[in-house]
Structures are given as C-alpha cells and as structure tokens.
Design a protein around this motif. Structure first.
Motif, PDB file in Angstrom:
ATOM      1  N   GLU A  35     -25.068   3.115   4.590  1.00 36.55           N
ATOM      2  CA  GLU A  35     -24.938   3.922   5.806  1.00 36.55           C
ATOM      3  C   GLU A  35     -26.041   3.595   6.805  1.00 36.55           C
ATOM      4  O   GLU A  35     -25.797   3.543   8.019  1.00 36.55           O
ATOM      5  N   LEU A  36     -27.255   3.372   6.302  1.00 36.10           N
ATOM      6  CA  LEU A  36     -28.355   3.008   7.197  1.00 36.10           C
ATOM      7  C   LEU A  36     -28.104   1.653   7.857  1.00 36.10           C
ATOM      8  O   LEU A  36     -28.345   1.484   9.057  1.00 36.10           O
ATOM      9  N   LEU A  37     -27.630   0.696   7.079  1.00 36.57           N
ATOM     10  CA  LEU A  37     -27.345  -0.625   7.628  1.00 36.57           C
ATOM     11  C   LEU A  37     -26.252  -0.559   8.683  1.00 36.57           C
ATOM     12  O   LEU A  37     -26.359  -1.174   9.748  1.00 36.57           O
ATOM     13  N   MET A  38     -25.208   0.204   8.410  1.00 40.82           N
ATOM     14  CA  MET A  38     -24.106   0.308   9.355  1.00 40.82           C
ATOM     15  C   MET A  38     -24.525   1.100  10.594  1.00 40.82           C
ATOM     16  O   MET A  38     -24.020   0.858  11.694  1.00 40.82           O
ATOM     17  N   GLY A  39     -25.431   2.057  10.431  1.00 42.22           N
ATOM     18  CA  GLY A  39     -25.930   2.790  11.584  1.00 42.22           C
ATOM     19  C   GLY A  39     -26.755   1.909  12.494  1.00 42.22           C
ATOM     20  O   GLY A  39     -26.711   2.024  13.721  1.00 42.22           O
ATOM     21  N   ALA A  40     -27.531   1.004  11.884  1.00 45.50           N
ATOM     22  CA  ALA A  40     -28.366   0.098  12.672  1.00 45.50           C
ATOM     23  C   ALA A  40     -27.553  -1.039  13.278  1.00 45.50           C
ATOM     24  O   ALA A  40     -27.905  -1.559  14.347  1.00 45.50           O
ATOM     25  N   GLN A  41     -26.450  -1.440  12.586  1.00 43.27           N
ATOM     26  CA  GLN A  41     -25.605  -2.530  13.060  1.00 43.27           C
ATOM     27  C   GLN A  41     -24.143  -2.085  12.982  1.00 43.27           C
ATOM     28  O   GLN A  41     -23.445  -2.371  12.006  1.00 43.27           O
ATOM     29  N   PRO A  42     -23.672  -1.382  14.009  1.00 39.63           N
ATOM     30  CA  PRO A  42     -22.329  -0.769  13.969  1.00 39.63           C
ATOM     31  C   PRO A  42     -21.185  -1.746  13.749  1.00 39.63           C
ATOM     32  O   PRO A  42     -20.102  -1.332  13.325  1.00 39.63           O
ATOM     33  N   LEU A  43     -21.387  -3.031  14.030  1.00 37.78           N
ATOM     34  CA  LEU A  43     -20.298  -4.000  13.869  1.00 37.78           C
ATOM     35  C   LEU A  43     -20.094  -4.422  12.414  1.00 37.78           C
ATOM     36  O   LEU A  43     -19.098  -5.077  12.092  1.00 37.78           O
ATOM     37  N   LEU A  44     -21.008  -4.053  11.536  1.00 40.96           N
ATOM     38  CA  LEU A  44     -20.864  -4.408  10.125  1.00 40.96           C
ATOM     39  C   LEU A  44     -19.712  -3.626   9.490  1.00 40.96           C
ATOM     40  O   LEU A  44     -19.533  -2.432   9.750  1.00 40.96           O
ATOM     41  N   THR A  45     -18.966  -4.303   8.624  1.00 40.60           N
ATOM     42  CA  THR A  45     -17.989  -3.596   7.804  1.00 40.60           C
ATOM     43  C   THR A  45     -18.697  -3.045   6.570  1.00 40.60           C
ATOM     44  O   THR A  45     -19.844  -3.411   6.279  1.00 40.60           O
ATOM     45  N   VAL A  46     -18.007  -2.190   5.832  1.00 34.79           N
ATOM     46  CA  VAL A  46     -18.596  -1.638   4.613  1.00 34.79           C
ATOM     47  C   VAL A  46     -18.936  -2.759   3.639  1.00 34.79           C
ATOM     48  O   VAL A  46     -20.021  -2.772   3.045  1.00 34.79           O
ATOM     49  N   ASP A  47     -18.016  -3.706   3.476  1.00 35.17           N
ATOM     50  CA  ASP A  47     -18.262  -4.787   2.523  1.00 35.17           C
ATOM     51  C   ASP A  47     -19.414  -5.682   2.974  1.00 35.17           C
ATOM     52  O   ASP A  47     -20.206  -6.161   2.150  1.00 35.17           O
ATOM     53  N   GLN A  48     -19.527  -5.914   4.279  1.00 35.93           N
ATOM     54  CA  GLN A  48     -20.647  -6.724   4.772  1.00 35.93           C
ATOM     55  C   GLN A  48     -21.980  -6.021   4.539  1.00 35.93           C
ATOM     56  O   GLN A  48     -22.958  -6.645   4.122  1.00 35.93           O
ATOM     57  N   ALA A  49     -22.007  -4.714   4.815  1.00 30.46           N
ATOM     58  CA  ALA A  49     -23.237  -3.954   4.584  1.00 30.46           C
ATOM     59  C   ALA A  49     -23.572  -3.927   3.096  1.00 30.46           C
ATOM     60  O   ALA A  49     -24.728  -4.037   2.704  1.00 30.46           O
ATOM     61  N   ALA A  50     -22.543  -3.785   2.250  1.00 27.28           N
ATOM     62  CA  ALA A  50     -22.766  -3.758   0.808  1.00 27.28           C
ATOM     63  C   ALA A  50     -23.296  -5.097   0.321  1.00 27.28           C
ATOM     64  O   ALA A  50     -24.158  -5.151  -0.560  1.00 27.28           O
ATOM     65  N   ALA A  51     -22.797  -6.181   0.904  1.00 26.84           N
ATOM     66  CA  ALA A  51     -23.281  -7.505   0.515  1.00 26.84           C
ATOM     67  C   ALA A  51     -24.746  -7.670   0.898  1.00 26.84           C
ATOM     68  O   ALA A  51     -25.544  -8.214   0.134  1.00 26.84           O
ATOM     69  N   ARG A  52     -25.117  -7.170   2.071  1.00 26.43           N
ATOM     70  CA  ARG A  52     -26.517  -7.260   2.484  1.00 26.43           C
ATOM     71  C   ARG A  52     -27.410  -6.384   1.613  1.00 26.43           C
ATOM     72  O   ARG A  52     -28.576  -6.705   1.390  1.00 26.43           O
ATOM     73  N   ALA A  53     -26.861  -5.271   1.150  1.00 24.09           N
ATOM     74  CA  ALA A  53     -27.622  -4.394   0.263  1.00 24.09           C
ATOM     75  C   ALA A  53     -27.603  -4.884  -1.175  1.00 24.09           C
ATOM     76  O   ALA A  53     -28.199  -4.265  -2.053  1.00 24.09           O
TER      77      ALA A  53
END
Length: 218
Positions: free
Chosen positions: A185-203
């Motif tokens: 949620e923090l990653l997606m809040g900072a980068q709104p264009l990220l999808t859930v899977d993209q944010a999960a991959a970065r995490a």
C-alpha cells in the motif's frame, strides 16, 4: 572517548565555530572510532590528547577482542542484520543488562553480542513453537520483531519466522501478511501507476510476482 562537544572544549573553541571549521578533518587528526554511518562521532581520548600536545598518536588496539564495545551498526553486522533490526533485538534480556552508553551512544560488549547471536531461537531447531506452548515472543512484540526480519530479508518465509521467533505458524502468517500488505500500500501510494503485482514484486513478496494468482496469500 571524546564527543564533538568535548573536543571543542579541549581546543577551547566555541561549538558554533567548531561545527563550521571542523578541525577534526585536518590532516593528521585521529580518525573517529565510530563505525561507518554512525549517528554520533566519537574519538579515542588518548589519541586526541596526544594530537593536541604534539606527541605521537598511539595506535588503537587491534579489533576482535571479546571486551570490545560495539555500537548498533557493529552489533548488527555481527548478527548479519540491518541496524533497525538490532534496535528490536537490543531490548532482549540477554542484551539489555550489558548496555554501555558512551558519549550518548549505546554500545554492547562483543562477547555478549556473539553469545546472543549463537543462542537466538532457531539455531538449534527450526520447528517453531512446540505444540501446546505459548508463543516465545509476547504478542505485543511480534509485529516489530517480524518487521525487523522482513527488513533483513524481504522474502523471509513463515517457517523462518517460526524458527527465529518461536511463534506459531498462524501468528507468523498473520504478521507477515499484514506487514507485506502495508508495504504494498505504501509503494502504491507513492507510485500510483504501479499495479498490485508490480508493487508486490518490488516488495519481494513470495508468489506475488507477475502472473501469480491474484488471490494468492501474502
């Protein structure tokens, strides 16, 4: 040990002038004994006293002695964890009685840190909490302890958490899921264009890279 403030007093220099001139950066001035990245710099008193009197600056003892005092970065390195993880571990009763504060900086004897490293849960067994026995970590501390493990290894598994903390698999799973969800949620809040899977991959959430089932557990 000498702090910046004490060095300024030794020189007879106002602290504001000391901050601006940074006399400790002069050629030949003894290097700080603090670890790299330390928040507060400390110098060896014998070395600075010798420098101020113009005498030869004595060498420091070779590191590695059991009685060496380690700051948080050095203690974390012994455990092979991030300093923020050490901030969680240091309240352990095997460590807290040995705390030594020098110049406002917390230190622990090397032998104590090594003994803690060698006796941490999971060193002898990796089965987690024995059946019928309560979690080894108090409920109020689980979140912080698991957060420290995640920082050290974002891909840490439920089994590894159980082995490290002596908690039940359900306890480990709940904490990991919540923390990973918060991270996404923090990653997606900072980068709104990220999808859930993209944010999960970065995490580095296991099983949540591109192509994973959307309902797969965190």
């Amino acid at each position: 040990m000498r702090t910046r403030e004490q060095l300024a007093q030794d020189i007879g220099m106002p602290m504001g002038t000391f901050r601006n001139k940074k006399p400790y950066t002069a050629e030949g001035f003894p290097a700080p004994v603090s670890s790299e990245g330390a928040r507060v710099l400390l110098w060896d008193g014998e070395q600075t006293a010798a420098y101020f009197t113009g005498g030869p600056v004595p060498a420091l003892p070779a590191p590695g002695a059991p009685g060496d005092l380690l700051d948080r970065q050095e203690a974390a390195a012994v455990l092979n964890v991030a300093p923020r993880s050490w901030d969680t571990y240091k309240s352990d009763p095997r460590l807290s009685p040995h705390l030594v504060v020098i110049g406002g900086v917390e230190h622990w004897p090397r032998s104590v840190v090594q003994a803690f490293r060698d006796s941490r849960p999971g060193k002898q067994a990796a089965t987690g909490r024995p059946k019928g026995r309560p979690d080894a970590v108090p409920r109020g501390e689980v979140h912080g302890r698991v957060a420290a493990l995640l920082e050290a290894d974002p891909a840490v598994t439920i089994a590894a958490v159980c082995a490290e903390l002596g908690v039940a698999p359900a306890t480990a799973q709940r904490a990991l899921s919540q923390l990973r969800r918060e991270h996404i949620e923090l990653l997606m809040g900072a980068q709104p264009l990220l999808t859930v899977d993209q944010a999960a991959a970065r995490a580095r959430v296991p099983g949540r890279g591109p192509g994973a089932h959307p309902q797969q557990r965190l």
